[in-house]
Design a protein around this motif. Structure first.
Motif, mmCIF file in Angstrom:
data_model
loop_
_atom_site.group_PDB
_atom_site.id
_atom_site.type_symbol
_atom_site.label_atom_id
_atom_site.label_comp_id
_atom_site.label_asym_id
_atom_site.label_seq_id
_atom_site.Cartn_x
_atom_site.Cartn_y
_atom_site.Cartn_z
ATOM 1 N N VAL A 27 0.861 -1.184 0.000
ATOM 2 C CA VAL A 27 0.000 0.000 0.000
ATOM 3 C C VAL A 27 0.896 1.233 0.000
ATOM 4 O O VAL A 27 1.775 1.374 0.851
ATOM 5 C CB VAL A 27 -0.922 0.030 1.240
ATOM 6 C CG1 VAL A 27 -1.815 1.262 1.214
ATOM 7 C CG2 VAL A 27 -1.753 -1.242 1.336
ATOM 8 N N LEU A 28 0.674 2.109 -0.979
ATOM 9 C CA LEU A 28 1.415 3.370 -1.049
ATOM 10 C C LEU A 28 0.478 4.516 -0.683
ATOM 11 O O LEU A 28 -0.694 4.509 -1.068
ATOM 12 C CB LEU A 28 1.974 3.586 -2.446
ATOM 13 C CG LEU A 28 3.008 2.567 -2.906
ATOM 14 C CD1 LEU A 28 3.418 2.830 -4.355
ATOM 15 C CD2 LEU A 28 4.223 2.599 -1.999
ATOM 16 N N LEU A 29 1.013 5.495 0.020
ATOM 17 C CA LEU A 29 0.242 6.648 0.472
ATOM 18 C C LEU A 29 0.792 7.906 -0.195
ATOM 19 O O LEU A 29 2.002 8.129 -0.200
ATOM 20 C CB LEU A 29 0.348 6.767 1.999
ATOM 21 C CG LEU A 29 -0.332 7.951 2.662
ATOM 22 C CD1 LEU A 29 -1.850 7.825 2.572
ATOM 23 C CD2 LEU A 29 0.092 8.037 4.130
ATOM 24 N N GLY A 44 5.038 3.931 2.079
ATOM 25 C CA GLY A 44 4.062 2.864 2.095
ATOM 26 C C GLY A 44 4.320 1.826 3.142
ATOM 27 O O GLY A 44 5.166 1.987 4.020
ATOM 28 N N SER A 45 3.571 0.758 2.999
ATOM 29 C CA SER A 45 3.620 -0.340 3.939
ATOM 30 C C SER A 45 3.063 -1.560 3.226
ATOM 31 O O SER A 45 2.795 -1.509 2.022
ATOM 32 C CB SER A 45 2.764 0.019 5.165
ATOM 33 O OG SER A 45 2.837 -0.988 6.146
ATOM 34 N N ALA A 46 2.879 -2.631 3.955
ATOM 35 C CA ALA A 46 2.214 -3.820 3.433
ATOM 36 C C ALA A 46 1.278 -4.337 4.509
ATOM 37 O O ALA A 46 1.538 -4.160 5.713
ATOM 38 C CB ALA A 46 3.226 -4.895 3.044
ATOM 39 N N PRO A 57 2.807 6.266 6.728
ATOM 40 C CA PRO A 57 3.418 7.544 7.108
ATOM 41 C C PRO A 57 2.368 8.571 7.556
ATOM 42 O O PRO A 57 1.208 8.507 7.154
ATOM 43 C CB PRO A 57 4.092 8.021 5.821
ATOM 44 C CG PRO A 57 4.174 6.825 4.940
ATOM 45 C CD PRO A 57 3.059 5.922 5.333
ATOM 46 N N ALA A 58 2.813 9.520 8.364
ATOM 47 C CA ALA A 58 1.951 10.616 8.798
ATOM 48 C C ALA A 58 1.692 11.567 7.630
ATOM 49 O O ALA A 58 2.535 11.714 6.736
ATOM 50 C CB ALA A 58 2.603 11.368 9.951
ATOM 51 N N LEU A 68 -4.620 6.292 -1.635
ATOM 52 C CA LEU A 68 -4.068 4.992 -1.249
ATOM 53 C C LEU A 68 -4.009 4.138 -2.500
ATOM 54 O O LEU A 68 -5.028 3.952 -3.180
ATOM 55 C CB LEU A 68 -4.956 4.313 -0.204
ATOM 56 C CG LEU A 68 -4.986 4.941 1.180
ATOM 57 C CD1 LEU A 68 -6.108 4.326 2.019
ATOM 58 C CD2 LEU A 68 -3.644 4.753 1.880
ATOM 59 N N ASP A 69 -2.842 3.641 -2.828
ATOM 60 C CA ASP A 69 -2.650 2.752 -3.982
ATOM 61 C C ASP A 69 -2.355 1.353 -3.460
ATOM 62 O O ASP A 69 -1.342 1.137 -2.786
ATOM 63 C CB ASP A 69 -1.497 3.243 -4.864
ATOM 64 C CG ASP A 69 -1.823 4.542 -5.560
ATOM 65 O OD1 ASP A 69 -2.857 4.606 -6.223
ATOM 66 O OD2 ASP A 69 -1.032 5.497 -5.419
#
Length: 130
Positions: A27-29, A44-46, A57-58, A68-69
């Protein structure tokens, strides 16, 4: 965590085709500070075993829109490969209908936005959760 000058975002993914969380989805922000502003990638994160991204991230001060991707293609490809290994006679075409899902929404400083993604191989739905 939101403050009086920033908003905050969290998300999780439920794979409705199996009734379980979707683990391992990247997931990318990204954020922007107005309709005409450029998107700023924040990181991002997973998703974890519970389908949640606990370390997004903040958002920077002045954020008005968030994107959100979700990279769902690798998740479905792994799921298809696992299913084919378990039952080789039940092979699918291998094509992923939605390789990615992009959700864009408006935010207000001081608010928290939880945006769940309900996902299946041929459709998805999102909503503002709590």
């Amino acid at each position: 965590m939101s403050t009086s000058t920033t908003a905050s975002v969290s998300t999780h993914i439920l794979d409705t085709s199996v009734g379980r969380p979707a683990e391992g989805v990247a997931v990318l922000l990204a954020a922007r500070s107005g309709r005409g502003a450029e998107w700023q990638a924040l990181g991002g994160s997973a998703t974890d075993a519970d389908g949640r991204c606990k370390d997004l991230p903040a958002l920077p001060e002045g954020t008005t829109h968030v994107r959100l991707d979700f990279a769902v293609e690798p998740y479905f490809e792994k799921k298809q490969a696992d299913a084919q290994q378990d039952a080789p006679a039940n092979r699918d075409s291998g094509a992923v209908f939605f390789p990615e899902v992009a959700i864009t929404f408006a935010v207000t400083p001081g608010e928290h936005y939880h945006v769940p993604l309900l996902l299946n191989p041929f459709g998805y739905s999102v909503y503002r959760g709590s």
